[in-house]
Design a protein around this motif. Sequence first.
Motif, PDB file in Angstrom:
ATOM      1  N   UNK A  24       0.814  -1.221   0.000  1.00 33.87           N
ATOM      2  CA  UNK A  24       0.000   0.000   0.000  1.00 33.87           C
ATOM      3  C   UNK A  24       0.842   1.263   0.000  1.00 33.87           C
ATOM      4  N   UNK A  25       1.955   1.213   0.687  1.00 32.02           N
ATOM      5  CA  UNK A  25       2.803   2.409   0.786  1.00 32.02           C
ATOM      6  C   UNK A  25       3.348   2.821  -0.586  1.00 32.02           C
ATOM      7  N   UNK A  26       3.569   1.826  -1.459  1.00 35.59           N
ATOM      8  CA  UNK A  26       4.052   2.132  -2.817  1.00 35.59           C
ATOM      9  C   UNK A  26       2.975   2.852  -3.623  1.00 35.59           C
ATOM     10  N   UNK A  27       1.726   2.458  -3.401  1.00 37.29           N
ATOM     11  CA  UNK A  27       0.623   3.146  -4.091  1.00 37.29           C
ATOM     12  C   UNK A  27       0.508   4.583  -3.592  1.00 37.29           C
ATOM     13  N   UNK A  28       0.648   4.741  -2.292  1.00 34.42           N
ATOM     14  CA  UNK A  28       0.541   6.085  -1.700  1.00 34.42           C
ATOM     15  C   UNK A  28       1.646   6.986  -2.242  1.00 34.42           C
ATOM     16  N   UNK A  29       2.834   6.424  -2.383  1.00 33.64           N
ATOM     17  CA  UNK A  29       3.968   7.210  -2.912  1.00 33.64           C
ATOM     18  C   UNK A  29       3.689   7.670  -4.343  1.00 33.64           C
ATOM     19  N   UNK A  30       2.894   6.855  -5.062  1.00 32.65           N
ATOM     20  CA  UNK A  30       2.563   7.206  -6.455  1.00 32.65           C
ATOM     21  C   UNK A  30       1.374   8.161  -6.542  1.00 32.65           C
ATOM     22  N   UNK A  31       0.870   8.559  -5.410  1.00 33.28           N
ATOM     23  CA  UNK A  31      -0.247   9.507  -5.389  1.00 33.28           C
ATOM     24  C   UNK A  31      -1.614   8.861  -5.389  1.00 33.28           C
ATOM     25  N   UNK A  32      -1.644   7.590  -5.084  1.00 32.41           N
ATOM     26  CA  UNK A  32      -2.924   6.862  -5.065  1.00 32.41           C
ATOM     27  C   UNK A  32      -3.376   6.685  -3.619  1.00 32.41           C
ATOM     28  N   UNK A  33      -4.671   6.831  -3.405  1.00 32.48           N
ATOM     29  CA  UNK A  33      -5.210   6.552  -2.073  1.00 32.48           C
ATOM     30  C   UNK A  33      -5.896   5.184  -2.115  1.00 32.48           C
ATOM     31  N   UNK A  34      -5.193   4.158  -1.632  1.00 29.21           N
ATOM     32  CA  UNK A  34      -5.804   2.819  -1.689  1.00 29.21           C
ATOM     33  C   UNK A  34      -6.808   2.616  -0.567  1.00 29.21           C
ATOM     34  N   UNK A  35      -7.894   1.974  -0.902  1.00 23.71           N
ATOM     35  CA  UNK A  35      -8.895   1.627   0.111  1.00 23.71           C
ATOM     36  C   UNK A  35      -9.020   0.107   0.096  1.00 23.71           C
ATOM     37  N   UNK A  36      -9.003  -0.472   1.280  1.00 23.85           N
ATOM     38  CA  UNK A  36      -9.092  -1.939   1.365  1.00 23.85           C
ATOM     39  C   UNK A  36     -10.561  -2.332   1.318  1.00 23.85           C
ATOM     40  N   UNK A  37     -10.924  -2.974   0.226  1.00 24.21           N
ATOM     41  CA  UNK A  37     -12.315  -3.358   0.002  1.00 24.21           C
ATOM     42  C   UNK A  37     -12.650  -4.729   0.544  1.00 24.21           C
ATOM     43  N   UNK A  38     -13.842  -5.198   0.222  1.00 20.15           N
ATOM     44  CA  UNK A  38     -14.266  -6.511   0.724  1.00 20.15           C
ATOM     45  C   UNK A  38     -13.442  -7.672   0.163  1.00 20.15           C
ATOM     46  N   UNK A  39     -13.525  -8.781   0.881  1.00 18.22           N
ATOM     47  CA  UNK A  39     -12.870 -10.009   0.413  1.00 18.22           C
ATOM     48  C   UNK A  39     -13.677 -10.597  -0.743  1.00 18.22           C
ATOM     49  N   UNK A  40     -14.985 -10.607  -0.592  1.00 18.02           N
ATOM     50  CA  UNK A  40     -15.850 -11.301  -1.550  1.00 18.02           C
ATOM     51  C   UNK A  40     -16.628 -10.333  -2.444  1.00 18.02           C
ATOM     52  N   UNK A  41     -16.780 -10.742  -3.700  1.00 17.63           N
ATOM     53  CA  UNK A  41     -17.533  -9.928  -4.670  1.00 17.63           C
ATOM     54  C   UNK A  41     -18.977  -9.732  -4.213  1.00 17.63           C
ATOM     55  N   UNK A  42     -19.497 -10.713  -3.508  1.00 15.80           N
ATOM     56  CA  UNK A  42     -20.890 -10.639  -3.044  1.00 15.80           C
ATOM     57  C   UNK A  42     -21.116  -9.453  -2.109  1.00 15.80           C
ATOM     58  N   UNK A  43     -20.056  -9.014  -1.434  1.00 18.76           N
ATOM     59  CA  UNK A  43     -20.194  -7.901  -0.486  1.00 18.76           C
ATOM     60  C   UNK A  43     -19.979  -6.532  -1.144  1.00 18.76           C
ATOM     61  N   UNK A  44     -19.571  -6.538  -2.399  1.00 22.78           N
ATOM     62  CA  UNK A  44     -19.242  -5.272  -3.061  1.00 22.78           C
ATOM     63  C   UNK A  44     -20.461  -4.355  -3.245  1.00 22.78           C
ATOM     64  N   UNK A  45     -21.621  -4.863  -3.695  1.00 26.58           N
ATOM     65  CA  UNK A  45     -22.771  -3.945  -3.860  1.00 26.58           C
ATOM     66  C   UNK A  45     -23.136  -3.209  -2.580  1.00 26.58           C
TER      67      UNK A  45
END
Lengths: 341, 92
Positions: free
Chosen positions: A160-181
């Motif tokens: 995650x820190x590498x994404x942040x260094x690139x200017x991206x704000x990563x958000x940790x999403x759900x494990x399962x696709x079923x929980x995405x909606x």
Amino acid sequence: MTGSSSLYVQAIILYLPLAVFWIYFRQLRKHDGHVTVGFLSETRFSFMEYLRAMFSWCFLFFRIYSVRPGLYRLNQADDSAPLLVTCNNYLTVFLLVRRVAYRKVRLMIVDTGGINVWCSAGKGRFSAEAIIEISQQEGLLEGKGLEMVLPKLALSGVRLIDLKKAGIRPIIGPVYAADVPEYLDSGDLKNRKEDHVVFGLRARAFTAFPTAVQFFYYVLGFYVITLGYAGISPVLITIGLALSYPILFPWIPGRQFADRGLVMGIAVSLIILAVSLTAGRDLQRTVFDVLFAPATAVFIALSFTGVSPISNYDNVRKETARFLPVVVVLYILLIPVMIFL
Amino acid sequence: MITVDQKKCTGCGQCEIVCPHGIMKVSDGTAFVLDDDRCVTCGACGLNCPADAILVKQQTGCLVTIIKEDILKMKCDGQSCGNSNSDGQACG
């Protein structure tokens, strides 16, 4: 027609439809080895796409389809729409898009070689570098405050820190696709700290049929090589064990994978023995099946370690060292049974 | 096997957030492993620890990996879970 050649004919009859399907679906691969996916632009699933998804599920342990990596906009999503990141395994993309089909979302598909999220992350293909590369290609880093939702299981490969260094704000999403909606509908995209891997009945049942398909191929090979000596019973025993072991897994007595397999194999052997004695079955075939069942059950159990999300390298290593020789010895014992008895 | 360097750990809780099995916990300002046996050594905690306080060797608990990497001493090329054949058979 001799007995052996008729058995070969039987095996070919079994193999042929699967081989035709296999060749046909391989032919559908286009565009640098990636399948053309209509549902990513039209959010409408064709019959062929459902069929391909079903085929991907049946051959879950063989990477047969991958989706072209890149950025996709579902329902003409603009830059304010949530950005979800996933692998380019066809079935994963299919299941995720089915869940979010009527929402405006952007989908970043990372080139993981057609491998699922967790496996590709574990082996370094689903990485921060891969995400940054696509972000650059798609011009996403030009604006400020790029947010993206990562599947939680990608974090064994994404730093995650590498994404942040690139200017991206990563958000940790759900494990399962079923929980995405539900996650998207909540409106506030937060880290899913509470999401954990669950190896419940549904997940195990999902893997049962592909496991049976995988072992069906193995046992069919065995059937052809041995000229169908042992009849159809090894095929039925293998499919039965491959289907039932994943489903019954937590209820089989034992601590780990292989010992549960051995318990199940012995139980099947006892049933075979009881039925054979009652029905006055041929001794040779009975002995064969009684040895074959535990060997195959342990082999399936050890193989299942790779399918389950709960196996631990050290434990599997110990189990393999302890039980793989048992499998080998039991299979070797089948040779004199075939020759001498 | 996973070890937390208590001296380096700042108790930020990042390991707790990224762990897919919920076995990392932060208490009294430091992280600890709740249950070693349930850890699948996926490496998410070690990779994402900002203080570099977690040491975990990322390994795959899979028969195919163990046969290929441990018994046959074949190097995994990262194509799948320890599997580098052209069929691309993947596990997990």
